[in-house]
Design an enzyme around this catalytic site. Sequence first.
Site, PDB file in Angstrom:
ATOM      1  N   GLY A 161       0.895  -1.216   0.238  1.00 44.67           N
ATOM      2  CA  GLY A 161      -0.112  -0.074  -0.023  1.00 44.67           C
ATOM      3  C   GLY A 161       0.815   1.377   0.036  1.00 44.67           C
ATOM      4  O   GLY A 161       1.999   1.288   0.667  1.00 44.67           O
ATOM      5  N   ARG A 217       0.915  -5.661  -4.795  1.00 42.33           N
ATOM      6  CA  ARG A 217       1.009  -6.573  -3.672  1.00 42.33           C
ATOM      7  C   ARG A 217       1.413  -8.017  -3.855  1.00 42.33           C
ATOM      8  O   ARG A 217       1.356  -9.085  -3.269  1.00 42.33           O
ATOM      9  CB  ARG A 217      -0.243  -6.687  -2.660  1.00 42.33           C
ATOM     10  CG  ARG A 217      -0.699  -5.283  -2.168  1.00 42.33           C
ATOM     11  CD  ARG A 217      -1.622  -5.828  -1.174  1.00 42.33           C
ATOM     12  NE  ARG A 217      -2.047  -4.405  -0.329  1.00 42.33           N
ATOM     13  CZ  ARG A 217      -1.649  -3.985   0.529  1.00 42.33           C
ATOM     14  NH1 ARG A 217      -0.479  -4.370   1.200  1.00 42.33           N
ATOM     15  NH2 ARG A 217      -1.957  -2.848   1.044  1.00 42.33           N
ATOM     16  N   ASP A 224       6.545  -4.972   6.280  1.00 41.62           N
ATOM     17  CA  ASP A 224       7.130  -6.188   7.032  1.00 41.62           C
ATOM     18  C   ASP A 224       7.170  -7.167   5.967  1.00 41.62           C
ATOM     19  O   ASP A 224       8.184  -7.883   5.971  1.00 41.62           O
ATOM     20  CB  ASP A 224       6.390  -6.420   8.313  1.00 41.62           C
ATOM     21  CG  ASP A 224       4.738  -6.579   8.069  1.00 41.62           C
ATOM     22  OD1 ASP A 224       4.289  -6.055   7.113  1.00 41.62           O
ATOM     23  OD2 ASP A 224       4.128  -7.599   8.732  1.00 41.62           O
ATOM     24  N   ASP A 225       5.997  -7.783   5.339  1.00 45.61           N
ATOM     25  CA  ASP A 225       6.205  -8.698   4.421  1.00 45.61           C
ATOM     26  C   ASP A 225       7.128  -8.540   3.248  1.00 45.61           C
ATOM     27  O   ASP A 225       7.694  -9.341   2.578  1.00 45.61           O
ATOM     28  CB  ASP A 225       4.640  -8.937   3.814  1.00 45.61           C
ATOM     29  CG  ASP A 225       3.735  -9.728   5.005  1.00 45.61           C
ATOM     30  OD1 ASP A 225       4.144 -10.296   5.714  1.00 45.61           O
ATOM     31  OD2 ASP A 225       2.714  -9.646   4.648  1.00 45.61           O
ATOM     32  N   THR A 282       4.980   1.893   5.782  1.00 47.42           N
ATOM     33  CA  THR A 282       3.762   1.643   5.801  1.00 47.42           C
ATOM     34  C   THR A 282       3.047   2.627   6.896  1.00 47.42           C
ATOM     35  O   THR A 282       3.630   2.889   7.937  1.00 47.42           O
ATOM     36  CB  THR A 282       3.515   0.057   6.530  1.00 47.42           C
ATOM     37  OG1 THR A 282       2.045  -0.042   6.792  1.00 47.42           O
ATOM     38  CG2 THR A 282       4.272  -0.233   7.921  1.00 47.42           C
ATOM     39  N   ASP A 289       0.713   1.975   8.573  1.00 51.41           N
ATOM     40  CA  ASP A 289       0.271   1.428   9.808  1.00 51.41           C
ATOM     41  C   ASP A 289       1.190   1.421  11.135  1.00 51.41           C
ATOM     42  O   ASP A 289       0.673   1.302  12.230  1.00 51.41           O
ATOM     43  CB  ASP A 289       0.097  -0.259   9.606  1.00 51.41           C
ATOM     44  CG  ASP A 289      -1.124  -0.621   8.669  1.00 51.41           C
ATOM     45  OD1 ASP A 289      -1.814   0.522   7.914  1.00 51.41           O
ATOM     46  OD2 ASP A 289      -1.067  -1.658   8.335  1.00 51.41           O
ATOM     47  N   GLU A 348      -8.894  -0.363  12.709  1.00 50.55           N
ATOM     48  CA  GLU A 348      -9.081  -1.414  11.651  1.00 50.55           C
ATOM     49  C   GLU A 348      -8.998  -2.837  11.809  1.00 50.55           C
ATOM     50  O   GLU A 348      -9.933  -3.844  11.672  1.00 50.55           O
ATOM     51  CB  GLU A 348      -8.348  -1.073  10.346  1.00 50.55           C
ATOM     52  CG  GLU A 348      -8.833  -1.903   9.078  1.00 50.55           C
ATOM     53  CD  GLU A 348      -7.844  -1.388   7.951  1.00 50.55           C
ATOM     54  OE1 GLU A 348      -8.244  -0.981   6.860  1.00 50.55           O
ATOM     55  OE2 GLU A 348      -6.724  -1.726   8.161  1.00 50.55           O
ATOM     56  N   TYR A 384      -8.078   5.285   3.203  1.00 48.74           N
ATOM     57  CA  TYR A 384      -7.437   5.777   1.756  1.00 48.74           C
ATOM     58  C   TYR A 384      -7.431   7.131   1.461  1.00 48.74           C
ATOM     59  O   TYR A 384      -6.479   7.639   0.934  1.00 48.74           O
ATOM     60  CB  TYR A 384      -8.053   5.175   0.760  1.00 48.74           C
ATOM     61  CG  TYR A 384      -8.329   3.669   0.674  1.00 48.74           C
ATOM     62  CD1 TYR A 384      -7.417   2.868   0.099  1.00 48.74           C
ATOM     63  CD2 TYR A 384      -9.381   3.115   0.969  1.00 48.74           C
ATOM     64  CE1 TYR A 384      -7.425   1.560   0.300  1.00 48.74           C
ATOM     65  CE2 TYR A 384      -9.479   1.688   1.232  1.00 48.74           C
ATOM     66  CZ  TYR A 384      -8.609   0.991   0.927  1.00 48.74           C
ATOM     67  OH  TYR A 384      -8.460  -0.498   0.952  1.00 48.74           O
ATOM     68  N   ARG A 387      -3.596   7.957   3.350  1.00 46.34           N
ATOM     69  CA  ARG A 387      -2.249   7.280   2.725  1.00 46.34           C
ATOM     70  C   ARG A 387      -1.559   8.113   1.712  1.00 46.34           C
ATOM     71  O   ARG A 387      -0.231   7.833   1.680  1.00 46.34           O
ATOM     72  CB  ARG A 387      -2.544   5.855   1.926  1.00 46.34           C
ATOM     73  CG  ARG A 387      -3.340   4.877   2.882  1.00 46.34           C
ATOM     74  CD  ARG A 387      -3.261   3.533   2.380  1.00 46.34           C
ATOM     75  NE  ARG A 387      -3.866   3.265   0.878  1.00 46.34           N
ATOM     76  CZ  ARG A 387      -3.869   1.937   0.424  1.00 46.34           C
ATOM     77  NH1 ARG A 387      -3.637   0.838   1.235  1.00 46.34           N
ATOM     78  NH2 ARG A 387      -4.127   1.726  -0.746  1.00 46.34           N
TER      79      ARG A 387
HETATM   80  P1  FBP Z   1       0.894  -1.803   3.721  1.00 48.51           P
HETATM   81  O1  FBP Z   1       1.157  -2.506   4.964  1.00 48.51           O
HETATM   82  O2  FBP Z   1       1.349  -2.546   2.415  1.00 48.51           O
HETATM   83  O3  FBP Z   1       1.733  -0.365   4.306  1.00 48.51           O
HETATM   84  O4  FBP Z   1      -0.546  -1.301   3.621  1.00 48.51           O
HETATM   85  C1  FBP Z   1      -1.200  -0.913   4.767  1.00 48.51           C
HETATM   86  C2  FBP Z   1      -2.844  -0.612   4.384  1.00 48.51           C
HETATM   87  O5  FBP Z   1      -2.857   0.781   4.201  1.00 48.51           O
HETATM   88  C3  FBP Z   1      -3.396  -1.269   5.424  1.00 48.51           C
HETATM   89  O6  FBP Z   1      -3.599  -0.056   6.541  1.00 48.51           O
HETATM   90  C4  FBP Z   1      -4.834  -1.332   4.968  1.00 48.51           C
HETATM   91  O7  FBP Z   1      -5.560  -2.522   5.617  1.00 48.51           O
HETATM   92  C5  FBP Z   1      -4.448  -2.125   3.634  1.00 48.51           C
HETATM   93  O8  FBP Z   1      -3.135  -1.324   3.484  1.00 48.51           O
HETATM   94  C6  FBP Z   1      -5.338  -1.680   2.460  1.00 48.51           C
HETATM   95  O9  FBP Z   1      -5.073  -2.419   1.354  1.00 48.51           O
HETATM   96  P2  FBP Z   1      -5.395  -2.370   0.243  1.00 48.51           P
HETATM   97  O10 FBP Z   1      -4.736  -0.856  -0.493  1.00 48.51           O
HETATM   98  O11 FBP Z   1      -4.966  -3.460  -0.853  1.00 48.51           O
HETATM   99  O12 FBP Z   1      -6.857  -1.997   0.069  1.00 48.51           O
END
Ligand code: FBP
Length: 608
Positions: A106, A167, A197-198, A229, A231, A338, A472, A475
């Site tokens: 993300g 992803r 992390d992943d 991230t 998060d 969340e 969103y 971010r």
């Molecule tokens: P990352 O861990 O890849 O930074 O993404 C975090 C995040 O923004 C989370 O907070 C959220 O749950 C998720 O991505 C949403 O994913 P997507 O962009 O696939 O809807």
Amino acid sequence: MSTIPKAADPNLLKIWEASEKNRSLFEEQVRKMALPVQAVFLDNKKIVAAGFEPAADKLALSPDAAEVRKSFPKLYPVTKDEVLQATAGNRPQTKGCRVAVLFSGGPAAGGHNVIVGLKKALGTDNTLLGVRQGPKGLLAGNLFEIADEDLQQVVNTGGFDFLGSDRTKIKGHEQFKQVKAVCHDNRLDAIVVIGGDDSNTNAAMLAEYLYENVHADGRGVQVVGVPKTIDGDLQVGEFLPISFGFDTATKIYSELVGNILQDTPSSRKYWHFIKLMGRSATHVALEVALQTKPAVAFVSEEIEEKNLSLAQSVDIACRAIARRAGKGINHGVILIPEGLIEFIPEMKALIQELNEVMAKFDKVLNGMNTMAEKKDFIYGKISAPSAKLMASLPDEFENMLLLDRDSHGNLQVSQIPTEKLLIEMVRSRLREMKADPTPFVGQAADQVDLTPEEVERFVKSKFATNHHFFGYEGRCGAPTRFDAAYTFNLGLTAGSLLLAGKTGYMVAVNALDQQGAALAIPLTGLICIERRQGKDEMVIEKALVKSDSPAFKYFLSVRERWSNSDCFSSPGPRQLWGPTAKQLPIIVALNQGYANLEFSLGEEIDIF
Ligand code: FBP
């Protein structure tokens, strides 16, 4: 007064058209913003690459360290799980190095500045290539050479749009082989993975696989990760205080929550249930709570530690609502992280069982045409308590738990409407409490201490709600001053590390209040073994909110006061210039033991 519309002033149109070319007046100004640079990256005010030496402090390794090392027979003997720190001595003089950079996962504010910093550290003697569309683009060899002019357009802007992201998880021998071929064909010496992390776990695996024999002369390809991230769950104690993007996202959410809090005592009629992004850990919601002081803020880790059920969690909100109603306050804000549902132990067990069943019977389930058919099948495979809990949930919510998992096997919690579920459950519980308040009134921990007059007020009170999900929106906002500065320095660290010939590290900057210290953390030292999709996997452990952390302890000491009164803070829009522009996230300043909230990362330099 004439009703004929006036013609637009040609001069104004000209100004506006010029701004259109530059996206907006704001972005035009923001590109010119100078950025602080740590002293190790400066030589007579010129940006240069730093060298590296072992840091004095050691990493706290996971109990799985010995097992993990066996999977990294090439990397571990070199990194020895030791942290490095940047130094102005032994600066690398490498030339002709070809580096590819990609975003993974993300988006998070500041990503563009990582690339700008990386390019500055590589200088004109080396080449930087951008990978379009993340890991998927890397597998496809979708690369292009990045020019300074490209970066002048994106410096200090939000999002990942310059390269795009995705992803895809690079796993398995075939995919590693594919990356190797791309490295060979593009004469790459190094790859920088900007991810969470992943993605950093993936970077470690790639670093091991590409360690040698990629090129005809036996050379390998270096791999370095950058901690991204919103998060905030990629943290490594004092070595990595926070991932980038967290500050921008939480400041945007705090502004929005602050605005709603300002509305509640103005209109005096709504309870707002606000879910905040942050897939697992509660760092985002905790930071926003500290910034805004709402009536209730759930901390998922606390719910898990106290082993609370869904019904008990609902009661926390109901007690706050009843107490405030007793005082005549029929409005407020409830913050919901969340990831909350995944931390309620009974829900966690259910989700884990679902993950395992869905992974194991993937093909069977894909062959089914209706949700009813899938549900029937799944109900037959999960334990009785989990089936009972699942059946007790509203249909919409039950279906959401069966959504496709992401490429890392995680439930996509951003798609689960926890805020709506809580509203439904709180409403029905309040109805029960009002119908017969006696069992709920008293001083025990699970009761509400109300006087008879307050009980009467509560029973007569109205409960009107609104729900929101802020995710969103935050971010990709323009990076805060901190994220802009931090990411630029992370990019400088990554570029320096590659020129110094290092591989298998994640870059970091700490001492954020003391001019900053650039570090390289060995990825193998961060990896542990976790159960995912029914299998043991090597992963970088997510940093959760700790109950003994200064930030959580502070929150504990004030939340009741915030809940019982109508006090709140509206932090307003994030500032790039002026007295509050340098404010760090509160949780970072508290947890790192800083004496104030202001970051300092070195001398401010014009970047272009
Ligand atoms: P990352 O861990 O890849 O930074 O993404 C975090 C995040 O923004 C989370 O907070 C959220 O749950 C998720 O991505 C949403 O994913 P997507 O962009 O696939 O809807």
